[in-house]
Design an enzyme around this catalytic site. Structure first.
Site, mmCIF file in Angstrom:
data_model
loop_
_atom_site.group_PDB
_atom_site.id
_atom_site.type_symbol
_atom_site.label_atom_id
_atom_site.label_comp_id
_atom_site.label_asym_id
_atom_site.label_seq_id
_atom_site.Cartn_x
_atom_site.Cartn_y
_atom_site.Cartn_z
ATOM 1 N N ASP A 1 0.811 -1.210 0.000
ATOM 2 C CA ASP A 1 0.000 0.000 0.000
ATOM 3 C C ASP A 1 0.847 1.262 0.000
ATOM 4 O OD1 ASP A 1 0.795 -0.687 2.664
ATOM 5 O OD2 ASP A 1 -0.660 0.746 3.446
ATOM 6 N N GLU B 1 -0.145 -1.074 5.628
ATOM 7 C CA GLU B 1 0.922 -0.682 6.547
ATOM 8 C C GLU B 1 0.851 0.793 6.906
ATOM 9 O OE1 GLU B 1 4.868 0.871 7.797
ATOM 10 O OE2 GLU B 1 3.702 1.384 6.001
#
Length: 380
Positions: free
Chosen positions: A71, A127
């Site tokens: 991400d 994350e």
């Protein structure tokens, strides 16, 4: 599109940047990563949500995890990626944090059919958001067997230098109580915002410590990162909340780090007796009232550079011309490996100071160098 894991690593990095994957929206990139890895006959692939784990099973004496998150923070007109400086620099969201690092991992996962150590490649989601949503955390809770290893490398951006351990992080809301009143009769109330001044003054005067742990120096930080209070433009505020963020060294276990913050807040108020006197003399004998609510906590991780695999990894990377290992000053998921008892370090391409910037960019030479460093270690 289909990811070509055999392409030059920088080309693969751009292809990953061109797949938008803001936290919580990683399905497409996870689908592409899964499909590309399943095409590699030497890997066993497991999908858990938008987390993809690929493992070699060669029966080697040692197993290492190499992990990276899929991400990014929100896009700022920097997707798709682009080349600059005659192809020497790759621009785009995630170029630093951390699609260049993921490209290194995917490139090597496909190419290394016979590594000298068994490797578990972990590509995970979410994350960049709150800890409870973290994909690596989900894998560790639901399939801890997939993370069993002797050593771990996290591909967070480090400028191609090994960074040992990481700082921990705490966030706490400190709420100071007052008493509401009409602002035309302010003496009838107690202004909570004014009475938060001792805490803000103490934070202004705070001097960050640098603490050495296992030969590496970690700089701490304690800061106000938010403040909220007030009811209306004609009302004396009856409460104010100051949000603090403490970045602490691996010298402190989580509970001790929390105690340090609690003592700091207490000392901030008790160090100003004149403020206490004003509060105690307030209408209705309102006394000093403040409360703490912890909103986020993640423990630090010691460097782990004394582990045999860490030493061999450091030697392989330094042989490529990289600098000696240093401390990781932010929090990273190496702390999760620390909880599992697995020594772990950070190592990836990209200047961490450019992470999340609108002009996020990474030198192509550094992407190639990090790939070479990892490959040298995994084939030595």
């Amino acid at each position: 599109m289909t990811l070509d894991l055999a392409a030059p690593v920088e080309v693969l990095a751009k292809a990953l940047i061109d797949l938008p994957s803001v936290s919580g929206d990683e399905r497409e990139i996870a689908d592409q990563v899964e499909a590309a890895l399943r095409a590699c006959a030497h890997l066993e692939v497991t999908r858990l949500g938008n987390n993809v784990v690929a493992r070699t099973t060669l029966g080697r004496a040692e197993r290492v995890v190499v992990a990276g998150h899929l991400d990014t923070v929100p896009i700022a007109s920097n997707v798709p990626g682009r080349w600059a400086d005659d192809g020497a620099t790759l621009w785009g969201r995630g170029a630093v944090d951390m699609k260049a690092g993921v490209a290194v991992q995917l490139s090597l996962a496909a190419a290394l059919t016979e590594p000298t150590r068994d490797v578990t490649w972990v590509l995970y989601d979410q994350e960049e958001v709150e800890e409870t949503r973290n994909g690596l955390g989900r894998v560790s809770r639901e399939r801890p067997d997939l993370l069993q290893a002797d050593f771990a490398v996290l591909g967070e951006p480090t400028g191609g230098v090994i960074e040992g351990g990481c700082n921990g992080t705490l966030r706490v809301d400190v709420t100071v109580q007052g008493k509401a009143a009409h602002s035309a009769r302010s003496w009838k109330g107690v202004n909570a915002i004014h009475h938060a001044a001792p805490l803000l003054q103490a934070l202004e005067e705070y001097e960050a410590e640098t603490i050495e742990v296992d030969g590496l120096k970690y700089r701490e930080g304690l800061n106000a990162v938010g403040i909220s209070g007030g009811i209306a433009g004609n009302v004396i505020p009856d409460s104010v909340t100051v949000t603090l963020n403490y970045r602490f060294s691996p010298a402190w276990p989580l509970e001790e780090a929390k105690e340090r913050v609690e003592k700091f807040v207490q000392a901030a108020f008790t160090a100003h007796p004149e403020t206490l006197e004003r509060w105690q003399a307030a209408p209705d004998e309102l006394a000093l009232v403040y409360s703490l609510v912890w909103t986020d906590e993640a423990q630090a991780c010691r460097p782990g550079l004394d582990a045999p695999l860490a030493r061999s990894f450091a030697a392989a990377v330094e042989a490529t011309g990289a600098e000696s290992p240093r401390a990781k000053l932010g929090w990273t998921d190496v702390a999760r490996f620390g909880v599992l008892g697995i020594p772990a370090v950070n190592y990836g391409p990209g200047d961490p100071e450019l992470a999340h910037a609108d002009d996020e960019r990474c030198a192509v030479s550094q992407i190639r160098e990090v790939r070479a460093g990892l490959e040298a270690w995994l084939t030595s």
